[in-house]
Design an enzyme around this catalytic site. Structure first.
Site, PDB file in Angstrom:
ATOM      1  N   THR A 111       1.552   1.059 -17.369  1.00  0.00           N
ATOM      2  CA  THR A 111       2.454  -0.012 -16.678  1.00  0.00           C
ATOM      3  C   THR A 111       2.649  -1.138 -16.970  1.00  0.00           C
ATOM      4  O   THR A 111       2.387  -1.756 -17.069  1.00  0.00           O
ATOM      5  CB  THR A 111       2.950   1.526 -15.543  1.00  0.00           C
ATOM      6  OG1 THR A 111       1.004   0.272 -14.214  1.00  0.00           O
ATOM      7  CG2 THR A 111       2.474   2.623 -15.578  1.00  0.00           C
TER       8      THR A 111
ATOM      9  N   GLU B  30      16.275  -4.302  -9.229  1.00  0.00           N
ATOM     10  CA  GLU B  30      16.433  -4.817 -11.377  1.00  0.00           C
ATOM     11  C   GLU B  30      17.538  -5.559 -11.247  1.00  0.00           C
ATOM     12  O   GLU B  30      18.457  -5.658 -10.516  1.00  0.00           O
ATOM     13  CB  GLU B  30      16.611  -3.277 -11.874  1.00  0.00           C
ATOM     14  CG  GLU B  30      15.266  -2.098 -12.106  1.00  0.00           C
ATOM     15  CD  GLU B  30      14.209  -2.070 -12.295  1.00  0.00           C
ATOM     16  OE1 GLU B  30      14.268  -3.530 -12.646  1.00  0.00           O
ATOM     17  OE2 GLU B  30      13.015  -1.839 -11.908  1.00  0.00           O
TER      18      GLU B  30
ATOM     19  N   TYR C  95      -4.351   5.428  -7.842  1.00  0.00           N
ATOM     20  CA  TYR C  95      -5.461   4.651  -8.831  1.00  0.00           C
ATOM     21  C   TYR C  95      -6.785   4.690  -8.223  1.00  0.00           C
ATOM     22  O   TYR C  95      -7.027   4.071  -6.893  1.00  0.00           O
ATOM     23  CB  TYR C  95      -5.015   4.390  -9.460  1.00  0.00           C
ATOM     24  CG  TYR C  95      -5.602   4.663 -10.693  1.00  0.00           C
ATOM     25  CD1 TYR C  95      -6.054   5.419 -11.557  1.00  0.00           C
ATOM     26  CD2 TYR C  95      -6.748   3.225 -10.863  1.00  0.00           C
ATOM     27  CE1 TYR C  95      -6.561   5.561 -12.842  1.00  0.00           C
ATOM     28  CE2 TYR C  95      -7.672   3.051 -12.484  1.00  0.00           C
ATOM     29  CZ  TYR C  95      -7.019   4.555 -13.173  1.00  0.00           C
ATOM     30  OH  TYR C  95      -8.061   4.381 -14.096  1.00  0.00           O
TER      31      TYR C  95
ATOM     32  N   LYS D 102      -5.264   1.188  -1.076  1.00  0.00           N
ATOM     33  CA  LYS D 102      -5.440   2.301  -1.106  1.00  0.00           C
ATOM     34  C   LYS D 102      -5.372   2.748   0.254  1.00  0.00           C
ATOM     35  O   LYS D 102      -5.259   4.015   0.308  1.00  0.00           O
ATOM     36  CB  LYS D 102      -5.788   2.408  -2.758  1.00  0.00           C
ATOM     37  CG  LYS D 102      -5.027   1.757  -3.489  1.00  0.00           C
ATOM     38  CD  LYS D 102      -3.513   1.835  -3.812  1.00  0.00           C
ATOM     39  CE  LYS D 102      -3.043   1.778  -5.347  1.00  0.00           C
ATOM     40  NZ  LYS D 102      -1.074   1.613  -5.272  1.00  0.00           N
TER      41      LYS D 102
ATOM     42  N   TYR E 285     -11.205  -3.204  -8.513  1.00  0.00           N
ATOM     43  CA  TYR E 285      -9.867  -2.425  -8.945  1.00  0.00           C
ATOM     44  C   TYR E 285     -10.920  -1.585  -6.961  1.00  0.00           C
ATOM     45  O   TYR E 285     -10.086  -1.915  -6.323  1.00  0.00           O
ATOM     46  CB  TYR E 285      -9.657  -1.654 -10.259  1.00  0.00           C
ATOM     47  CG  TYR E 285      -8.325  -0.646  -9.448  1.00  0.00           C
ATOM     48  CD1 TYR E 285      -7.462  -0.814 -10.064  1.00  0.00           C
ATOM     49  CD2 TYR E 285      -8.275   0.597  -8.751  1.00  0.00           C
ATOM     50  CE1 TYR E 285      -5.612  -0.554  -9.849  1.00  0.00           C
ATOM     51  CE2 TYR E 285      -7.136   1.076  -8.492  1.00  0.00           C
ATOM     52  CZ  TYR E 285      -5.486   0.020  -9.013  1.00  0.00           C
ATOM     53  OH  TYR E 285      -4.617   1.066  -9.345  1.00  0.00           O
TER      54      TYR E 285
ATOM     55  N   ALA F  51      12.426   4.203  -8.252  1.00  0.00           N
ATOM     56  CA  ALA F  51      12.859   5.294  -9.009  1.00  0.00           C
ATOM     57  C   ALA F  51      13.384   4.264 -10.451  1.00  0.00           C
ATOM     58  O   ALA F  51      13.344   5.133 -11.590  1.00  0.00           O
ATOM     59  CB  ALA F  51      14.207   5.926  -8.643  1.00  0.00           C
ATOM     60  N   SER F  52      12.841   3.255 -10.886  1.00  0.00           N
ATOM     61  CA  SER F  52      13.077   3.098 -12.089  1.00  0.00           C
ATOM     62  C   SER F  52      12.697   2.724 -13.158  1.00  0.00           C
ATOM     63  O   SER F  52      13.406   2.882 -14.126  1.00  0.00           O
ATOM     64  CB  SER F  52      14.049   1.319 -11.552  1.00  0.00           C
ATOM     65  OG  SER F  52      13.131   0.359 -11.369  1.00  0.00           O
TER      66      SER F  52
ATOM     67  N   LEU G  31      -2.340   4.681 -17.023  1.00  0.00           N
ATOM     68  CA  LEU G  31      -1.539   4.573 -17.994  1.00  0.00           C
ATOM     69  C   LEU G  31      -1.291   2.984 -18.617  1.00  0.00           C
ATOM     70  O   LEU G  31      -1.203   2.002 -17.229  1.00  0.00           O
ATOM     71  CB  LEU G  31       0.055   5.882 -17.800  1.00  0.00           C
ATOM     72  CG  LEU G  31      -0.273   6.984 -17.607  1.00  0.00           C
ATOM     73  CD1 LEU G  31       0.108   7.349 -17.310  1.00  0.00           C
ATOM     74  CD2 LEU G  31      -0.632   7.487 -19.473  1.00  0.00           C
TER      75      LEU G  31
END
Length: 395
Positions: free
Chosen positions: A275, A74, A224, A243, A234, A48-49, A273
């Site tokens: 990340t 974290e 993805y 995946k 990928y 969630a971070s 995106l």
């Protein structure tokens, strides 16, 4: 201390607390500007971070007024070392959510472990009773199996044959050719164990057995696919096998949840995106810089928060969730538009180190990367002294 970015390879080793807080605030402002919708009210986000997980938590809280619990791993600040970006993101999120009267609780620990699963279940019972949405957004290079104790390490490699193509050092702008050796059978096995669907399956079975999934609850895991350019490393590589396993898990969980609580399990295929994870994959940063250029010119570029709002508003909480032929949600649809991919392909064939600044959006990539760690945010004084010690507390 004065905190400036420290870049090592494809990671930033520090983070700025005020910058991270501003990054979270930007995403909250975006969600508050969108039309209010009916959606989840009690949400668990596993991972969630940062990235899609953080955007999922922000969207649920400030778009639907949802109480949330977040699970992540974290690092707090220590001596002259800053906390991790995810730590600062969570502190900022919790402060903002609690200011609006929302439940915002977090568990910092190894989400792959049985202990953290049971701690999470106990917290759900205490704070929420049940949850109606579970987001699974873990991205980790390693996992220890909670039943056998075996440790696994994932790799980003092709299968069967080496793969050679162009790549970029996104900080220096150097374009080069990279060859990635094929994975061994054991590397494929270990990558599936880390990045496949087994841990998601464990979570949902444990939550269901504990009675903390509400009637009709949904669960979503993120994935993805990407373009043909990246397929060898990928979708047809070790990550792709993972995946595939994740998608098979979704079908199995969907049958289980439909039978037990009238619920739903589904994979959402998201857009490429910037990340922390995508920055580690050869070829992908160069592809993303070209993709950003094309999508921004067409006015259809999205960041994580825009993607996740569209996931909730236009897919997950429509009267009937639109799925592709494989039963997946597709919010990579704008990325994969034929006109977009044709233009990216044309640019890929022309790109060199000399014309990258003109043909691509490497500067946009760098900016997005630094923002992940709280750097480059407007209104933040990066020359000022700042206290790196920011607590995470239970309400």
């Amino acid at each position: 201390m004065v905190i400036q970015p420290k870049i090592r390879g494809f990671i930033c080793t520090n983070a700025h607390p005020e910058g991270c807080a501003e990054h979270v605030a930007e995403q909250i402002r975006y969600i508050k500007e969108q039309p209010k919708l009916n959606g989840p009210k009690k949400v668990l986000v596993i991972g969630a971070s940062t990235g899609f997980g953080l955007a999922s938590r922000i969207s649920a809280a400030f778009g639907f007024g949802a109480d949330t619990i977040g699970v992540f791993f974290e690092r707090p600040a220590e001596k002259d070392r800053t906390a991790s970006a995810g730590w600062y993101n969570t502190a900022a999120f919790e402060k903002a959510a609690r200011a609006e009267g929302l439940v915002a609780e977090s568990i910092n620990g190894n989400a792959f472990s049985d202990e953290i699963k049971q701690e999470t279940i106990a917290l759900i019972k205490e704070k929420l009773g049940q949850v109606d949405l579970v987001i699974y957004s873990l991205a980790s290079p390693r996992r220890t199996h909670p039943k056998t104790g075996e440790s696994f390490t994932s790799v980003i490699k092709p299968i069967q044959a080496p793969y050679t193509n162009k790549t970029v050092n996104f900080m220096s702008g150097a374009v080069s050719e990279v060859t990635v050796a094929p994975a061994t059978e054991d590397e494929v096995r270990q990558t599936i164990a880390v990045m496949g669907g087994e841990d998601w399956d464990f979570w949902i079975h444990d939550l269901l057995a504990a009675g903390v999934l509400a009637q009709g609850a949904k669960t979503v895991a993120y994935s993805y696919i990407g373009p043909q350019i990246t397929y060898p490393i990928y979708r047809e590589g070790t990550i792709g096998r993972s995946k595939d396993h994740l998608e098979q898990t979704a079908h199995e969980l969907n049958r289980l949840l439909q039978d037990k609580i009238g619920g739903q399990a589904v994979v959402s295929v998201n857009k490429a995106l910037v990340t922390q994870s995508s920055s580690a994959i050869p070829i992908v940063p160069l592809y993303i810089s070209l993709l950003f250029k094309v999508m921004k010119e067409k006015g259809i570029h999205e960041g994580t928060i825009e993607q996740i709002y569209r996931l909730y508003a236009d897919r997950l909480y429509k009267e009937e969730t639109p799925l592709d032929e494989a039963g997946r949600i597709r919010i990579d649809d704008w990325e994969m538009r034929e006109d977009v991919q044709q233009e990216v392909d044309a640019l890929w064939n022309r790109i060199t180190e000399e014309n990258l600044a003109e043909l691509g959006d490497l500067e946009g990539y760098r900016q997005d990367f630094l923002r992940l760690f709280g750097f480059g945010l407007p209104g933040v004084d990066y020359e000022a002294e700042v206290d790196p010690n920011v607590p995470l507390t239970r309400a």
